[in-house]
Motif scaffolding. Structure first.
Motif, PDB file in Angstrom:
ATOM      1  N   VAL A   1      -3.049  45.331 -36.616  1.00 27.24           N
ATOM      2  CA  VAL A   1      -1.697  44.764 -36.813  1.00 27.24           C
ATOM      3  C   VAL A   1      -0.857  45.794 -37.562  1.00 27.24           C
ATOM      4  O   VAL A   1      -1.282  46.314 -38.589  1.00 27.24           O
ATOM      5  CB  VAL A   1      -1.756  43.468 -37.653  1.00 27.24           C
ATOM      6  N   ILE A   2       0.319  46.052 -37.017  1.00 28.93           N
ATOM      7  CA  ILE A   2       1.198  47.023 -37.671  1.00 28.93           C
ATOM      8  C   ILE A   2       2.501  46.318 -38.077  1.00 28.93           C
ATOM      9  O   ILE A   2       3.025  45.503 -37.320  1.00 28.93           O
ATOM     10  CB  ILE A   2       1.479  48.219 -36.714  1.00 28.93           C
ATOM     11  N   GLY A   3       2.965  46.589 -39.282  1.00 28.30           N
ATOM     12  CA  GLY A   3       4.234  46.022 -39.732  1.00 28.30           C
ATOM     13  C   GLY A   3       5.353  47.012 -39.466  1.00 28.30           C
ATOM     14  O   GLY A   3       5.169  48.214 -39.640  1.00 28.30           O
ATOM     15  N   LEU A   4       6.499  46.508 -39.038  1.00 23.43           N
ATOM     16  CA  LEU A   4       7.663  47.380 -38.864  1.00 23.43           C
ATOM     17  C   LEU A   4       8.665  47.056 -39.964  1.00 23.43           C
ATOM     18  O   LEU A   4       9.190  45.937 -40.035  1.00 23.43           O
ATOM     19  CB  LEU A   4       8.297  47.169 -37.487  1.00 23.43           C
ATOM     20  N   VAL A   5       8.884  48.030 -40.835  1.00 15.56           N
ATOM     21  CA  VAL A   5       9.803  47.857 -41.962  1.00 15.56           C
ATOM     22  C   VAL A   5      11.094  48.588 -41.612  1.00 15.56           C
ATOM     23  O   VAL A   5      11.069  49.766 -41.281  1.00 15.56           O
ATOM     24  CB  VAL A   5       9.173  48.455 -43.244  1.00 15.56           C
ATOM     25  N   ILE A   6      12.200  47.854 -41.690  1.00 15.49           N
ATOM     26  CA  ILE A   6      13.480  48.407 -41.212  1.00 15.49           C
ATOM     27  C   ILE A   6      14.297  48.995 -42.362  1.00 15.49           C
ATOM     28  O   ILE A   6      14.472  48.356 -43.405  1.00 15.49           O
ATOM     29  CB  ILE A   6      14.311  47.317 -40.507  1.00 15.49           C
ATOM     30  N   ALA A   7      14.792  50.216 -42.125  1.00 12.83           N
ATOM     31  CA  ALA A   7      15.722  50.829 -43.083  1.00 12.83           C
ATOM     32  C   ALA A   7      17.070  51.011 -42.398  1.00 12.83           C
ATOM     33  O   ALA A   7      17.138  51.315 -41.207  1.00 12.83           O
ATOM     34  CB  ALA A   7      15.194  52.174 -43.540  1.00 12.83           C
ATOM     35  N   ARG A   8      18.101  50.773 -43.162  1.00 12.44           N
ATOM     36  CA  ARG A   8      19.453  51.070 -42.685  1.00 12.44           C
ATOM     37  C   ARG A   8      20.093  52.011 -43.674  1.00 12.44           C
ATOM     38  O   ARG A   8      20.087  51.742 -44.874  1.00 12.44           O
ATOM     39  CB  ARG A   8      20.296  49.804 -42.639  1.00 12.44           C
ATOM     40  N   ARG A   9      20.644  53.084 -43.154  1.00 13.55           N
ATOM     41  CA  ARG A   9      21.318  54.081 -44.000  1.00 13.55           C
ATOM     42  C   ARG A   9      20.502  54.436 -45.229  1.00 13.55           C
ATOM     43  O   ARG A   9      20.990  54.444 -46.357  1.00 13.55           O
ATOM     44  CB  ARG A   9      22.687  53.572 -44.412  1.00 13.55           C
ATOM     45  N   GLY A  10      19.226  54.671 -44.990  1.00 15.39           N
ATOM     46  CA  GLY A  10      18.365  55.133 -46.071  1.00 15.39           C
ATOM     47  C   GLY A  10      17.962  54.077 -47.068  1.00 15.39           C
ATOM     48  O   GLY A  10      17.471  54.391 -48.150  1.00 15.39           O
ATOM     49  N   ARG A  11      18.157  52.777 -46.725  1.00 12.59           N
ATOM     50  CA  ARG A  11      17.761  51.703 -47.661  1.00 12.59           C
ATOM     51  C   ARG A  11      16.921  50.670 -46.929  1.00 12.59           C
ATOM     52  O   ARG A  11      17.227  50.300 -45.787  1.00 12.59           O
ATOM     53  CB  ARG A  11      18.988  51.021 -48.250  1.00 12.59           C
ATOM     54  N   LEU A  12      15.880  50.190 -47.604  1.00 15.23           N
ATOM     55  CA  LEU A  12      15.073  49.132 -47.016  1.00 15.23           C
ATOM     56  C   LEU A  12      15.915  47.869 -46.882  1.00 15.23           C
ATOM     57  O   LEU A  12      16.755  47.585 -47.725  1.00 15.23           O
ATOM     58  CB  LEU A  12      13.852  48.827 -47.890  1.00 15.23           C
ATOM     59  N   THR A  13      15.673  47.118 -45.810  1.00 24.16           N
ATOM     60  CA  THR A  13      16.455  45.891 -45.599  1.00 24.16           C
ATOM     61  C   THR A  13      15.674  44.683 -46.100  1.00 24.16           C
ATOM     62  O   THR A  13      14.486  44.764 -46.422  1.00 24.16           O
ATOM     63  CB  THR A  13      16.808  45.718 -44.112  1.00 24.16           C
ATOM     64  N   LEU A  14      16.394  43.543 -46.122  1.00 28.32           N
ATOM     65  CA  LEU A  14      15.833  42.279 -46.608  1.00 28.32           C
ATOM     66  C   LEU A  14      14.483  41.972 -45.945  1.00 28.32           C
ATOM     67  O   LEU A  14      14.330  42.139 -44.749  1.00 28.32           O
ATOM     68  CB  LEU A  14      16.826  41.178 -46.257  1.00 28.32           C
ATOM     69  N   GLY A  15      13.532  41.529 -46.744  1.00 27.61           N
ATOM     70  CA  GLY A  15      12.244  41.091 -46.191  1.00 27.61           C
ATOM     71  C   GLY A  15      11.229  42.213 -46.022  1.00 27.61           C
ATOM     72  O   GLY A  15      10.113  41.972 -45.577  1.00 27.61           O
ATOM     73  N   SER A  16      11.611  43.452 -46.381  1.00 28.09           N
ATOM     74  CA  SER A  16      10.691  44.582 -46.170  1.00 28.09           C
ATOM     75  C   SER A  16       9.354  44.341 -46.857  1.00 28.09           C
ATOM     76  O   SER A  16       8.287  44.597 -46.294  1.00 28.09           O
ATOM     77  CB  SER A  16      11.304  45.874 -46.716  1.00 28.09           C
ATOM     78  N   LEU A  17       9.404  43.850 -48.095  1.00 28.49           N
ATOM     79  CA  LEU A  17       8.142  43.672 -48.830  1.00 28.49           C
ATOM     80  C   LEU A  17       7.331  42.493 -48.314  1.00 28.49           C
ATOM     81  O   LEU A  17       6.123  42.433 -48.528  1.00 28.49           O
ATOM     82  CB  LEU A  17       8.407  43.533 -50.326  1.00 28.49           C
ATOM     83  N   ASP A  18       7.983  41.568 -47.626  1.00 25.12           N
ATOM     84  CA  ASP A  18       7.221  40.474 -47.004  1.00 25.12           C
ATOM     85  C   ASP A  18       6.337  41.033 -45.903  1.00 25.12           C
ATOM     86  O   ASP A  18       5.214  40.586 -45.706  1.00 25.12           O
ATOM     87  CB  ASP A  18       8.172  39.418 -46.437  1.00 25.12           C
ATOM     88  N   VAL A  19       6.863  42.017 -45.189  1.00 26.96           N
ATOM     89  CA  VAL A  19       6.077  42.655 -44.131  1.00 26.96           C
ATOM     90  C   VAL A  19       4.928  43.436 -44.764  1.00 26.96           C
ATOM     91  O   VAL A  19       3.778  43.347 -44.333  1.00 26.96           O
ATOM     92  CB  VAL A  19       6.968  43.599 -43.285  1.00 26.96           C
ATOM     93  N   VAL A  20       5.237  44.173 -45.813  1.00 28.90           N
ATOM     94  CA  VAL A  20       4.207  44.968 -46.490  1.00 28.90           C
ATOM     95  C   VAL A  20       3.101  44.057 -47.033  1.00 28.90           C
ATOM     96  O   VAL A  20       1.917  44.373 -46.963  1.00 28.90           O
ATOM     97  CB  VAL A  20       4.841  45.797 -47.629  1.00 28.90           C
ATOM     98  N   ASP A  21       3.509  42.887 -47.554  1.00 29.57           N
ATOM     99  CA  ASP A  21       2.516  41.930 -48.066  1.00 29.57           C
ATOM    100  C   ASP A  21       1.650  41.359 -46.948  1.00 29.57           C
ATOM    101  O   ASP A  21       0.486  41.049 -47.137  1.00 29.57           O
ATOM    102  CB  ASP A  21       3.229  40.747 -48.729  1.00 29.57           C
ATOM    103  N   ALA A  22       2.260  41.194 -45.781  1.00 27.43           N
ATOM    104  CA  ALA A  22       1.581  40.492 -44.685  1.00 27.43           C
ATOM    105  C   ALA A  22       0.554  41.359 -43.966  1.00 27.43           C
ATOM    106  O   ALA A  22      -0.420  40.847 -43.430  1.00 27.43           O
ATOM    107  CB  ALA A  22       2.614  39.971 -43.686  1.00 27.43           C
TER     108      ALA A  22
END
Ligand SMILES: Cc1cc2nc3c(=O)[nH]c(=O)nc-3n(C[C@H](O)[C@H](O)[C@H](O)COP(=O)(O)OP(=O)(O)OC[C@H]3O[C@@H](n4cnc5c(N)ncnc54)[C@H](O)[C@@H]3O)c2cc1C
Length: 289
Positions: A1-22
């Protein structure tokens, strides 16, 4: 299982750590990914340019191989997950609480209980966003750059400042919300004006959205939107669990209520025992509205 963490303009977006936790391993995708301080779970960085879910989905569909894919149930994550699932011809499991290659746990009946699904094939899933401070920082690795000409995304003409009327409540840093204690629809106009003066989006309880005084998308709670503001101002809200469960953990809660013993006032940092509409009128005067 791979998590996709989204960045916009060099910043992590909402929910990034939920993906990392999951999940254990993540890819950081988006624009200016090489410079984003990211959690250590990030094992790969993919430079995809400005957020364009259709184009990103077409690129990612060739990259993810047999991996199951997990994204945040944030506005960006939800949009991309649906397109990616369609591209890959996979099941989309939306709004999971937990997910693994074998099982997914999902809320049902407005969050009153959960069910577990056995997972049968490769999937795309979103995990619910919760409140978190700015994500923790860690490794910085070189990014890979991927591109695709295959695009069905809209052309971005301009990026405007958020309009508090239409801003997704989940993205709002400040929220003013009203409940049955506001008594009549015109007081919600007052609430919106005070919100605008304070740079806050306006939300409501289900009692109010059920009455049709504000649209359903403004409802906060288990059957509405989960929010994660820094400041939450509650006017005439009792603080029922179905409402507060959607609050995350704001840094500051202010409750204006005639009942000092109501749950909202009990959980508030500042509980003002006063008439909610009268307090709004006074606030509007003070904020120059
Ligand atoms: C399955 C299910 C899902 C639900 N999902 C949600 C959800 O997503 N979101 C949600 O909000 N609710 C939800 N509810 C409803 C929830 O249980 C409560 O009924 C609702 O949150 C209460 O809204 P309220 O605080 O506006 O009203 P009330 O509970 O009626 O509270 C009104 C408050 O106003 C105060 N008040 C009265 N007069 C004044 C005044 N003049 N000035 C100041 N304060 C005053 C009162 O003291 C009281 O605390 C759900 C319920 C169920 C069963």
């Amino acid at each position: 299982v791979i998590g996709l963490v989204i960045a916009r303009r060099g910043r992590l977006t909402l929910g990034s750590l939920d993906v990392v936790d999951a999940v254990r391993e993540c890819w950081l995708i988006g624009d200016q990914v090489a410079t984003v301080p990211a959690p250590a779970a990030v094992i790969r960085r993919l430079e995809l340019g400005e957020y364009a879910p259709a184009r990103w989905a077409s690129v990612l569909a060739t990259e993810v191989g047999e991996h199951d894919v997990v994204l945040a149930a944030s506005p960006d994550g939800r949009d991309l997950a649906a397109r990616l699932a369609e591209r890959l011809g996979r099941e989309l499991m939306a709004g999971c609480l937990e997910v693994s290659a074998a099982q997914a746990t999902m809320p049902v009946f407005g969050g009153a209980t959960t069910v577990r699904h056995d997972v049968t094939g490769p999937f795309v899933a979103t995990v619910q966003a919760t409140t978190r401070p700015e994500p923790a920082v860690g490794l910085v690795a070189a990014g890979e750059s991927l591109d695709s000409a295959d695009t069905h995304d809209v052309v971005v003409e301009a990026v405007l400042e958020p309009d508090l009327e239409s801003l997704d409540l989940a993205d709002a840093r400040r929220i003013v919300a009203g409940g049955a204690g506001l008594d009549r629809p015109s007081n919600f106009d007052l609430l919106a004006k005070v919100g605008a003066a304070l740079g806050a989006a306006a939300g409501a309880t289900r009692v109010i959205t059920d009455r049709g005084w504000v649209p359903p998308r403004r409802q906060i709670g288990t059957t509405g939107t989960t929010v994660s503001p820094e400041l939450y101002l509650a006017f005439g809200i009792s603080g029922a669990v179905q409402h507060t469960a959607g609050l995350g953990s704001p840094n500051h809660i202010v409750s204006v209520n005639t009942d000092p013993a109501c749950p909202m006032s009990q959980m508030a940092d500042l509980a003002v025992v006063a008439d909610a509409a009268g307090t709004l009128a006074a606030l509007l005067e003070r904020t120059g509205g």
